[in-house]
Design a protein around this motif. Structure first.
Motif, PDB file in Angstrom:
ATOM      1  N   SER A 117      -8.725  10.221  56.329  1.00 57.89           N
ATOM      2  CA  SER A 117      -9.191  11.254  57.264  1.00 57.89           C
ATOM      3  C   SER A 117      -9.584  10.627  58.590  1.00 57.89           C
ATOM      4  N   PHE A 118     -10.270   9.503  58.514  1.00 58.07           N
ATOM      5  CA  PHE A 118     -10.705   8.803  59.720  1.00 58.07           C
ATOM      6  C   PHE A 118      -9.506   8.406  60.584  1.00 58.07           C
ATOM      7  N   VAL A 119      -8.496   7.811  59.976  1.00 61.83           N
ATOM      8  CA  VAL A 119      -7.301   7.384  60.713  1.00 61.83           C
ATOM      9  C   VAL A 119      -6.572   8.589  61.290  1.00 61.83           C
ATOM     10  N   ALA A 120      -6.519   9.694  60.530  1.00 59.31           N
ATOM     11  CA  ALA A 120      -5.827  10.896  61.007  1.00 59.31           C
ATOM     12  C   ALA A 120      -6.480  11.436  62.271  1.00 59.31           C
ATOM     13  N   PHE A 121      -7.807  11.453  62.308  1.00 53.36           N
ATOM     14  CA  PHE A 121      -8.507  11.923  63.504  1.00 53.36           C
ATOM     15  C   PHE A 121      -8.204  11.022  64.702  1.00 53.36           C
ATOM     16  N   MET A 122      -8.160   9.737  64.469  1.00 57.03           N
ATOM     17  CA  MET A 122      -7.858   8.803  65.540  1.00 57.03           C
ATOM     18  C   MET A 122      -6.449   9.051  66.094  1.00 57.03           C
ATOM     19  N   LEU A 123      -5.486   9.252  65.201  1.00 61.14           N
ATOM     20  CA  LEU A 123      -4.102   9.461  65.629  1.00 61.14           C
ATOM     21  C   LEU A 123      -3.951  10.741  66.443  1.00 61.14           C
TER      22      LEU A 123
END
Length: 373
Positions: free
Chosen positions: A289-295
């Motif tokens: 989830s964290f990486v998805a928000f960053m992307l």
């Protein structure tokens, strides 16, 4: 706010200090006594449907806020001749590296250090030392203008941020606050943080109001630098604005990504509340989830959005979502989510009802007035 409307919103910043503390103090109670994040509490006491609703609102808000914070970092890079893409990717790499390789307490310490750079605006406010008479008169000046009315909602949304409620409750749990001494220390830290937050807001407002340029809206970070340059000088203005914006954006970027990632895990009922202290293989949903928000933040920034206008939109949305957030917070803290000894009752309950109702009404009324009139 300060560059166009002078000191007119200064009184609002002062009034928001106790409101900010009252709101965040409730998250301490919930975090300590439920040992759950905000979405998990909503799910337990109001049902999974309401938890999904709250999580959806939070995710949308955090995505917009993430873009806003990344845009601030990209703007600082562009100020020094670094391309938007390179500045965005560099900032994202810093944030991802810190979250993946540090535990919660280390991330929190770094976030605080970055956030302290915003005190730059307090230093510039003292440097300008505006006339106290002008400040006092300006603080009680009201403008019948749609732009000014919208700024009221934006300023409330920039201070009592819904995602901060979700983050602080999860952070209290992650810090493993238990004893009465720890709770007292948490409250003291929250009071100090509320005061510092508003001192920074006041510093930024007074600095730009005291720059003595013609009243105007600042559309870019370069406009802010140009507004300060006549007194501070071009290079000094650039350095100070860069420190304040990059520090604040990095600190807020940690908060919004962690708040949304925790909320998603709580809504799905997966992984535990200490995911930040676990490895990516042990908490895959949290880190995914964290990486998805960053992307998403990186992709939206690459569309070339206007940074200042986008930040204004985010703060307005914060103001619109505030009534939903404080409503859940109020119902949880005055209901069975808390044991009788910690439950909000009596005059405290009545005070919160009045304060939260007024904040919600002001945000909704000022936003719709600014849009429709």
């Amino acid at each position: 706010s300060g560059s166009r409307w002078g000191y007119s919103l200064l009184l609002l910043q002062v009034l928001l200090i106790p409101i900010l503390f009252l709101t965040q103090e409730l998250t301490i109670r919930l975090g300590v006594h439920t040992q759950q994040g905000h979405v998990a509490c909503i799910g337990q006491f109001f049902g999974r449907g309401w938890a999904a609703f709250a999580c959806t609102l939070l995710v949308v808000e955090c995505l917009l806020a993430m873009v806003s914070e990344m845009s601030g970092l990209a703007a600082v890079g562009e100020l020094w001749g670094v391309g938007r893409t390179a500045a965005t990717l560099g900032s994202a790499l810093i944030i991802v590296s810190v979250v993946f390789f540090c535990n919660y307490k280390q991330v929190e310490a770094l976030g605080i250090c970055f956030g302290l750079f915003e005190l730059t605006f307090v230093a510039t406010m003292l440097f300008y030392h505006p006339s106290l008479r002008e400040v006092f008169q300006g603080a009680f000046t009201f403008h019948d203008d749609t732009g000014f009315i919208k700024l009221i909602a934006a300023n409330v949304g920039a201070v009592v941020m819904p995602w901060m409620v979700y983050f602080q409750q999860s952070a209290v749990v992650a810090r493993r606050v238990r004893s009465e001494d720890e709770v007292a220390q948490e409250r003291a830290s929250t009071l100090l943080g509320s005061g510092l937050t508003q001192l920074i807001m006041i510093g930024a407002l007074v600095t730009l109001a005291a720059a003595h340029g013609p009243p105007r809206s600042l559309e870019t970070v370069e406009d802010i630098v140009d507004a300060l340059a006549p007194v501070l000088g071009g290079m000094m203005s650039r350095v100070l604005v860069s420190l304040a914006l990059s520090g604040g954006s990095l600190a807020a970027a940690f908060v919004v990504t962690l708040a949304s990632s925790w909320a998603v895990c709580e809504a799905l009922g997966v992984e535990d509340k200490f995911s930040m202290d676990a490895s990516p293989s042990s908490a895959p949903t949290f880190y995914a989830s964290f990486v998805a928000f960053m992307l998403v933040g990186i992709l939206v920034l690459e569309t070339g959005v206007n940074i200042v206008q986008f930040n204004m939109l985010v703060e307005l949305i914060n103001g619109l979502l505030l009534p939903f957030t404080v409503c859940f917070l109020y119902l949880l803290c005055t209901g069975e989510a808390l044991p009788p000894e910690a439950r909000v009752v009596g005059w405290h309950k009545a005070l919160l009802a009045v304060v939260f109702s007024m904040c919600g009404a002001v945000c909704l009324a000022s936003t719709f007035y600014g849009v429709l009139v």
